[in-house]
Design a protein around this motif. Structure first.
Motif, mmCIF file in Angstrom:
data_model
loop_
_atom_site.group_PDB
_atom_site.id
_atom_site.type_symbol
_atom_site.label_atom_id
_atom_site.label_comp_id
_atom_site.label_asym_id
_atom_site.label_seq_id
_atom_site.Cartn_x
_atom_site.Cartn_y
_atom_site.Cartn_z
ATOM 1 N N ARG A 6 0.910 -1.353 0.214
ATOM 2 C CA ARG A 6 -0.204 0.240 0.050
ATOM 3 C C ARG A 6 0.882 1.250 -0.158
ATOM 4 N N ARG A 7 0.708 2.152 -0.797
ATOM 5 C CA ARG A 7 1.383 3.433 -0.843
ATOM 6 C C ARG A 7 0.265 4.592 -0.629
ATOM 7 N N TYR A 8 0.817 5.316 0.476
ATOM 8 C CA TYR A 8 -0.006 6.369 1.156
ATOM 9 C C TYR A 8 0.783 7.703 0.694
ATOM 10 N N VAL A 64 -6.268 -6.378 3.949
ATOM 11 C CA VAL A 64 -6.715 -5.151 3.342
ATOM 12 C C VAL A 64 -7.800 -4.528 4.084
ATOM 13 N N PRO A 83 -4.967 4.908 -0.264
ATOM 14 C CA PRO A 83 -3.858 4.228 -0.807
ATOM 15 C C PRO A 83 -4.019 3.515 -2.190
ATOM 16 N N GLN A 84 -2.673 3.599 -2.769
ATOM 17 C CA GLN A 84 -2.678 2.731 -4.008
ATOM 18 C C GLN A 84 -2.357 1.377 -3.424
ATOM 19 N N VAL A 85 -3.110 0.404 -3.827
ATOM 20 C CA VAL A 85 -2.823 -1.132 -3.464
ATOM 21 C C VAL A 85 -2.382 -1.942 -4.386
#
Length: 94
Positions: A6-8, A64, A83-85
């Motif tokens: 995950r990118r936050y 998730v 987020p980008q998951v």
């Protein structure tokens, strides 16, 4: 094994987010069936990245769900953007 990344972006307080994840979220993840490892990384410039490793997809899917709940209930002011998951089977490891 199965991984979830995950990118936050737009994190408002990286230190506080890290503390809350370490003290609150990591203990939850350790109880997810198939949990292997979890890492929370401060990439700088308001970006944080998490990587979770699980024995199978069902554990990753549960992580998730739990992450979404934890962010909503505990981190929403610190992580204002969804987020980008990215998730998938681990095909090589070292």
């Amino acid at each position: 094994m199965y991984a979830v990344i995950r990118r936050y972006e737009g994190v408002t307080d990286s230190a506080e987010a890290g503390r809350l994840v370490d003290e609150g979220f990591v203990p939850l993840l350790r109880r997810v069936p198939g949990f292997v490892a979890y890492y929370w990384v401060d990439a700088g410039d308001g970006v944080m990245v998490s990587t979770g490793i699980f024995a199978d997809r069902s554990g990753a899917d549960e992580s998730v769900r739990q992450a979404a709940d934890f962010v909503r209930d505990n981190l929403a002011p610190l992580l204002p953007n969804p987020p980008q998951v990215t998730a998938g089977p681990v095909v090589a490891a070292g």
